[in-house]
Motif scaffolding. Structure first.
Motif, PDB file in Angstrom:
ATOM      1  N   SER A 244      46.973  35.750  53.434  1.00  0.00           N
ATOM      2  CA  SER A 244      46.674  36.066  52.042  1.00  0.00           C
ATOM      3  C   SER A 244      47.884  36.728  51.382  1.00  0.00           C
ATOM      4  O   SER A 244      48.512  37.615  51.957  1.00  0.00           O
ATOM      5  CB  SER A 244      45.456  36.989  51.987  1.00  0.00           C
ATOM      6  OG  SER A 244      45.030  37.175  50.666  1.00  0.00           O
ATOM      7  N   PHE A 245      48.221  36.257  50.175  1.00  0.00           N
ATOM      8  CA  PHE A 245      49.345  36.751  49.384  1.00  0.00           C
ATOM      9  C   PHE A 245      50.695  36.517  50.060  1.00  0.00           C
ATOM     10  O   PHE A 245      51.681  37.192  49.763  1.00  0.00           O
ATOM     11  CB  PHE A 245      49.180  38.244  49.071  1.00  0.00           C
ATOM     12  CG  PHE A 245      47.878  38.567  48.381  1.00  0.00           C
ATOM     13  CD1 PHE A 245      47.629  38.109  47.094  1.00  0.00           C
ATOM     14  CD2 PHE A 245      46.903  39.303  49.035  1.00  0.00           C
ATOM     15  CE1 PHE A 245      46.426  38.394  46.465  1.00  0.00           C
ATOM     16  CE2 PHE A 245      45.694  39.589  48.410  1.00  0.00           C
ATOM     17  CZ  PHE A 245      45.454  39.127  47.121  1.00  0.00           C
TER      18      PHE A 245
ATOM     19  N   ASP B 278      44.121  25.213  43.607  1.00  0.00           N
ATOM     20  CA  ASP B 278      43.962  25.510  42.174  1.00  0.00           C
ATOM     21  C   ASP B 278      42.813  24.721  41.537  1.00  0.00           C
ATOM     22  O   ASP B 278      42.969  24.135  40.451  1.00  0.00           O
ATOM     23  CB  ASP B 278      45.267  25.244  41.433  1.00  0.00           C
ATOM     24  CG  ASP B 278      46.417  26.105  41.940  1.00  0.00           C
ATOM     25  OD1 ASP B 278      46.144  27.214  42.428  1.00  0.00           O
ATOM     26  OD2 ASP B 278      47.577  25.649  41.870  1.00  0.00           O
TER      27      ASP B 278
ATOM     28  N   THR C 199      52.339  30.533  41.858  1.00  0.00           N
ATOM     29  CA  THR C 199      51.233  31.196  42.547  1.00  0.00           C
ATOM     30  C   THR C 199      50.049  30.249  42.573  1.00  0.00           C
ATOM     31  O   THR C 199      49.651  29.717  41.526  1.00  0.00           O
ATOM     32  CB  THR C 199      50.853  32.505  41.846  1.00  0.00           C
ATOM     33  OG1 THR C 199      51.991  33.389  41.863  1.00  0.00           O
ATOM     34  CG2 THR C 199      49.687  33.184  42.556  1.00  0.00           C
ATOM     35  N   HIS C 200      49.506  30.033  43.749  1.00  0.00           N
ATOM     36  CA  HIS C 200      48.442  29.044  43.921  1.00  0.00           C
ATOM     37  C   HIS C 200      47.256  29.642  44.676  1.00  0.00           C
ATOM     38  O   HIS C 200      47.395  30.597  45.440  1.00  0.00           O
ATOM     39  CB  HIS C 200      48.969  27.818  44.684  1.00  0.00           C
ATOM     40  CG  HIS C 200      50.115  27.146  44.013  1.00  0.00           C
ATOM     41  ND1 HIS C 200      49.963  26.314  42.919  1.00  0.00           N
ATOM     42  CD2 HIS C 200      51.448  27.191  44.283  1.00  0.00           C
ATOM     43  CE1 HIS C 200      51.148  25.870  42.551  1.00  0.00           C
ATOM     44  NE2 HIS C 200      52.077  26.389  43.357  1.00  0.00           N
ATOM     45  N   THR C 201      46.104  29.032  44.453  1.00  0.00           N
ATOM     46  CA  THR C 201      44.877  29.443  45.121  1.00  0.00           C
ATOM     47  C   THR C 201      44.408  28.317  46.037  1.00  0.00           C
ATOM     48  O   THR C 201      44.223  27.176  45.585  1.00  0.00           O
ATOM     49  CB  THR C 201      43.772  29.765  44.104  1.00  0.00           C
ATOM     50  OG1 THR C 201      44.203  30.845  43.266  1.00  0.00           O
ATOM     51  CG2 THR C 201      42.495  30.169  44.810  1.00  0.00           C
TER      52      THR C 201
ATOM     53  N   GLN D 196      41.449  26.927  48.697  1.00  0.00           N
ATOM     54  CA  GLN D 196      40.040  27.067  49.063  1.00  0.00           C
ATOM     55  C   GLN D 196      39.696  26.086  50.158  1.00  0.00           C
ATOM     56  O   GLN D 196      40.301  25.017  50.277  1.00  0.00           O
ATOM     57  CB  GLN D 196      39.130  26.814  47.854  1.00  0.00           C
ATOM     58  CG  GLN D 196      39.021  27.983  46.890  1.00  0.00           C
ATOM     59  CD  GLN D 196      37.992  27.723  45.814  1.00  0.00           C
ATOM     60  OE1 GLN D 196      37.998  26.678  45.172  1.00  0.00           O
ATOM     61  NE2 GLN D 196      37.105  28.689  45.602  1.00  0.00           N
TER      62      GLN D 196
ATOM     63  N   THR E 108      38.760  31.838  50.010  1.00  0.00           N
ATOM     64  CA  THR E 108      39.852  31.622  49.059  1.00  0.00           C
ATOM     65  C   THR E 108      41.031  32.506  49.412  1.00  0.00           C
ATOM     66  O   THR E 108      40.855  33.678  49.760  1.00  0.00           O
ATOM     67  CB  THR E 108      39.387  31.948  47.623  1.00  0.00           C
ATOM     68  OG1 THR E 108      38.270  31.122  47.297  1.00  0.00           O
ATOM     69  CG2 THR E 108      40.500  31.718  46.616  1.00  0.00           C
ATOM     70  N   ARG E 109      42.250  31.936  49.317  1.00  0.00           N
ATOM     71  CA  ARG E 109      43.459  32.716  49.536  1.00  0.00           C
ATOM     72  C   ARG E 109      44.492  32.381  48.468  1.00  0.00           C
ATOM     73  O   ARG E 109      44.645  31.212  48.083  1.00  0.00           O
ATOM     74  CB  ARG E 109      44.061  32.453  50.916  1.00  0.00           C
ATOM     75  CG  ARG E 109      43.431  33.304  51.995  1.00  0.00           C
ATOM     76  CD  ARG E 109      44.223  33.303  53.278  1.00  0.00           C
ATOM     77  NE  ARG E 109      43.681  34.302  54.196  1.00  0.00           N
ATOM     78  CZ  ARG E 109      44.045  34.441  55.454  1.00  0.00           C
ATOM     79  NH1 ARG E 109      44.977  33.634  55.955  1.00  0.00           N
ATOM     80  NH2 ARG E 109      43.529  35.372  56.212  1.00  0.00           N
ATOM     81  N   SER E 110      45.183  33.399  48.017  1.00  0.00           N
ATOM     82  CA  SER E 110      46.265  33.219  47.052  1.00  0.00           C
ATOM     83  C   SER E 110      47.606  33.302  47.770  1.00  0.00           C
ATOM     84  O   SER E 110      47.814  34.180  48.611  1.00  0.00           O
ATOM     85  CB  SER E 110      46.200  34.293  45.964  1.00  0.00           C
ATOM     86  OG  SER E 110      45.042  34.140  45.182  1.00  0.00           O
TER      87      SER E 110
ATOM     88  N   THR F  47      52.083  32.578  47.191  1.00  0.00           N
ATOM     89  CA  THR F  47      53.182  32.360  46.249  1.00  0.00           C
ATOM     90  C   THR F  47      54.200  31.427  46.887  1.00  0.00           C
ATOM     91  O   THR F  47      54.675  31.686  48.001  1.00  0.00           O
ATOM     92  CB  THR F  47      53.850  33.694  45.876  1.00  0.00           C
ATOM     93  OG1 THR F  47      52.885  34.540  45.252  1.00  0.00           O
ATOM     94  CG2 THR F  47      55.009  33.468  44.908  1.00  0.00           C
TER      95      THR F  47
END
Length: 527
Positions: free
Chosen positions: A428-429, A458, A489-491, A493, A521-523, A525
């Motif tokens: 994550s991140f 996204d 920056t993307h999400t 799932q 869900t993870r964000s 970069t």
């Protein structure tokens, strides 16, 4: 000019004042706990005042409080409780030291009140008798004596034999430091000795070291984990979870230390014949080996309260059939050595799945934290309705006649594991380089199996991930997906579909009362 003793007691301990009195109170409470721990040795750990209060606190806590603790501290929830209890005891003890007076022993009364709480807790433990209150009573008596010695001094006599108050309130600095050091030493030594002697008397460590692994026949062994079952992506979860990192969630503040000589399993209730199995009786049976994934109902979406291990044990169905189950019975109420209870649907235990009374984990005797010498392992159900550790009693009964520990607190009676999936890589991140990025993770739907995993970026279209080989429907399944990442920056799932064709729901719900749901869900970069 004469000064009253009460006035002098308001003063300092040779200039140390309130801090010294507070320290005296804390040391006195340490003596209470240390002596109590030592005296509890012959009676068992449930008589220990500290652990009795902690266990009773857990038992009396509402479900929401328990869940907050697990969410906030995870598998460190017990350590957090110990720290919180220690701080609270220290605060009350410090107050006791400050308010203690020679003629008005208010501080001693505080210790008595704490002792009453300890006695209540000790007598509330399963199977407690009146003697279980003795460690707390002895500890409180020692603590009060310590407090009086540290904070109060009797009037002195002059050469003519007349009494007068001491020139300084309380005790001298040298005497205070000597008594304080002695009290601290007694508290630490008694506590350490108590824990050490308790472990030595139980002999559980030596018993486990001498444990002889049951010999499993070739036809009853679990299949080896094929190379295609493990995706071997750096950072991804291992297919088999090591004993030292396998999650632990239970209500036991102090791990029960049973030996195989102590252990037996009573099977009773709605049965044709009551049976009590000794360890020798169990070892005379034919064991089987199975690899099974367990999941805790407290697991949040994307959480790590799940793990896979290879277990050796004995089919629960065979043991129940030997006792003869009444056609009207629908629940097995199992009880652990520390009094925790679990209600499991009997139909699940007898439908052909590999529900085990397990005695080994990943080629070793069960770790104490995971139920040594025997525990239940039932694929497809959350642990709070199936996975009783340190199990010593099976009562065949009905859901409308009895309730288990968590169902009394409003949790579900029957809790099949929901389909879940998790992204393990990238973190994550995380910051990753543009281009091909390997996204990988794990999915599970025990006793149904995973047929499909999909990933999207996204809120875009779903793409099928590549599934690792399926080991069995009772284990999790790994997956990976190659993503052509562009800067920004993307999400990410993920969602899974089980072999019954049911897709994992997007609806987000909390773990209680019957398991969490929602897409992980993870964000990340991309640079």
């Amino acid at each position: 000019m004469a000064t009253s003793e009460d006035a002098l007691q308001e003063g300092s301990v040779n200039g140390l004042g309130i801090p010294a009195r507070a320290l005296a109170g804390v040391l006195s409470a340490g003596v209470v706990l240390g002596i109590g721990e030592l005296v509890a040795v012959p009676f068992g750990s449930s008589a220990s005042p500290f652990f009795a209060v902690g266990s009773t606190t857990v038992d009396r806590s509402p479900a929401w409080a328990r869940e907050i603790a697990i969410t906030a501290f995870g598998t460190n929830d017990k350590a957090a409780l110990f720290i919180g209890m220690s701080i609270l005891i220290a605060v009350f003890a410090a107050v006791a030291g400050v308010i203690e007076r020679a003629r008005r022993p208010y501080g001693s009364i505080v210790l008595v009140v704490l002792g009453v709480v300890g006695v209540y807790a000790a007598l509330s433990r399963p199977g407690a008798t009146a003697v279980d209150a003795l460690p707390t009573l002895v500890g409180v008596a020692a603590g009060i004596l310590t407090l009086r010695l540290l904070t109060c001094r009797t009037p002195e006599r002059n050469e003519a034999g007349h009494t007068h108050a001491p020139a300084l309130a309380g005790v001298s600095r040298r005497r205070f430091l000597t008594l304080a050091g002695t009290a601290a030493a007694v508290a630490v030594a008694a506590g350490v000795a108590g824990r050490h002697l308790a472990g030595s008397i139980a002999g559980a460590v030596r018993n486990r070291m001498a444990f002889v692994l049951p010999l499993v026949g070739m036809s009853d062994r679990a299949p080896a984990v094929a190379s295609g079952t493990e995706i071997a992506v750096p950072g991804a979860t291992s297919f088999v979870t090591g004993n030292n990192v396998f999650y632990r969630i239970d209500t036991a503040l102090q791990v029960p230390m049973l030996t195989t000589d102590d252990w037996n399993l009573r099977i009773h209730g709605m049965v044709d014949r009551e049976i009590t199995l000794s360890w020798r009786d169990l070892m005379a049976r034919t064991p089987i080996e199975r690899t099974i994934t367990l999941t805790c109902v407290s697991n949040e979406v994307g959480g790590d309260l799940a793990g896979t291990a290879t277990w050796v044990g004995y089919p629960i169905k065979d043991l129940l059939d030997e006792a003869g189950i009444s056609p009207d019975a629908d629940m097995l109420l199992s009880t652990s050595a520390d009094g925790f209870t679990v209600g499991t649907p009997i139909e699940i235990l007898r439908d052909g799945r590999d529900a085990l009374l397990a005695v080994t984990m990943n080629g070793e005797p069960l770790p104490f934290e995971h139920g040594y010498p025997a525990r239940q392992v039932v694929p497809g159900l959350y642990g709070f309705v199936s996975a009783t550790k340190w199990v010593v009693d099976w009562e065949v009964t009905r859901f409308d006649s009895a309730q288990a520990y968590w169902t009394r607190r409003g949790w579900a009676e029957k809790a099949p594991i929901k389909t879940a999936s998790r992204i393990d890589v990238p973190a994550s991140f995380a910051r990753v380089a543009a281009g091909e990025v390997l996204v990988a993770g794990t999915a599970w739907a025990q006793h149904r199996g995973i047929s499909r995993v999909e990933v999207r970026v996204d809120d875009g279209p779903w793409s099928d991930a590549t599934l690792a080989e399926e080991y069995s429907i009772d284990t999790w399944r790994q997956w990976y997906w190659r993503w052509q990442a562009v800067p920004g920056t993307h999400t990410l799932q993920v969602r899974a579909t089980d072999r019954d064709g049911e897709a994992q729901t997007e609806v987000r719900v909390e773990p209680i009362p019957d398991g969490a749901s929602g897409w992980h869900t993870r964000s990340v970069t991309v640079v």
